[in-house]
Design an enzyme around this catalytic site. Sequence first.
Site, short mmCIF file in Angstrom:
data_model
loop_
_atom_site.label_atom_id
_atom_site.label_comp_id
_atom_site.label_asym_id
_atom_site.label_seq_id
_atom_site.Cartn_x
_atom_site.Cartn_y
_atom_site.Cartn_z
N SER A 62 42.06 41.17 42.71
CA SER A 62 43.51 41.02 42.75
C SER A 62 44.08 40.77 41.35
CB SER A 62 43.87 39.88 43.72
OG SER A 62 45.22 39.93 44.08
N ASP A 96 43.21 47.07 52.70
CA ASP A 96 44.02 46.19 51.87
C ASP A 96 45.43 46.74 51.75
OD1 ASP A 96 44.82 44.22 50.08
OD2 ASP A 96 43.99 45.24 48.34
N HIS A 134 41.26 43.08 51.32
CA HIS A 134 41.35 42.58 49.94
C HIS A 134 40.09 41.84 49.52
CE1 HIS A 134 44.07 41.94 46.59
NE2 HIS A 134 43.81 40.64 46.57
#
Length: 433
Positions: free
Chosen positions: A158, A353, A410
Amino acid sequence: MILPTITVITLTLLATGANGRQGFGSGEQEWGYVTVRPYAHMFWWLYYTTANVTNFTEKPLVIWLQGGPGASSTGYGNFEELGPLDLDLNERNYTWVNDYNVLFIDNPVGSGFSYAEKYSGYPKTNAAIASDLLACIKGFLTELPVFATVPTYITAESYGGKMAAEFAYVWYKAQTDGIIESSLKGVAMGDSWLSPMDSVNTWAPYLLATGMVDTIGYEKIKAAAQATQDAVDEGRWSDATSEWATTEYVIINVANNIDFYNILYKVAPSSSSSAREFAASKALLRDERDDQLDELMNSVVKEALGLNVTWGAQSGTIFAALYADFMKPATDQVEYLLNNTDINIFVFTAQLDLIVDTPGTVLWVERLKWPNATQWLNSSRNPLVIDSVIEGYVKQDNNFKLYWINRSGHMVPTDNPVATAAMLEDLTSNADS
């Protein structure tokens, strides 16, 4: 909540060749602080590998950087994704420590157990974060110089990927210039916030294509994304972050609280009262089990490590400090790596994601400018087959690879540990070169 008692098991020195301390849970560990700037203190926590080797130096060192900015590697990455114990303190059979020495760094300053004594101690830009991380690594290698010759790899998730790109470049440059003695060999950036607008602009079509919104919802998301794009185009970076938050809030409304980190996770209706409140909670990662993690880190973990800092107390502050930098892209840092280094450079993206969706990632990757760009674009994409199952796909040219990870959101190490293990093996394949 009552936490179960943890028995600390010290591995024999003959098994690993390590000199680590008894930290939290089983295995040899080490941890400490580095003062990276005045009033700025960064915390790191090392797990020596439990692999069946004569000496731990036979296995690479893998660094994990969390996102947010403000989420904690020692907390989220460790207990939620890839450390030896999960959040319920059960042993994780797919922990990375089985195969690698793993270093968690609470970055940037203000995340997890890292802290600033005053506001000037918080970094305000991605470049400042990279500089802090380099100072942290210098301090770590001063404390444990044996790792200077151990092949080392940065992995990140991320917003951590945005930090990792610039960090990898400044580290590589310092390494080749003789400023630091180390063995950085690669970087892997997962579901990374490297081109924010490519993510925001593809949310609407991604959600429409997956059936998560209808055409009316699509148009509402598209309009909010355009307002975000307008702010970026005009250089109103703080406004762009606010508009990003509003766009996410629109998605929550039209998709009835879809989980941004895996669109197939089961969710309850949203209770957030405002876009700003929603964004602040989501930016620091999935909040389903945050209370449990907070209690764990600020009780038995903190006590076992002998710390007097409140874990997570400054997470909101560091996010605010980086508010104007949040929506700025960092794809140029990936280009610097491609054009000026010979390390392995991996990007990986997860099928389920939303927050850093695959369509957005593919867009910025395919725009990268480097000598082999055309050759990479025209190369074949091959399936990642493990035990006769397609776990994803990979496209490569020389030292650059893009991994598509199937059946994952994610948090790739948690959602698809099998594919993650194969990718890590590939990333570290140049350890002996």
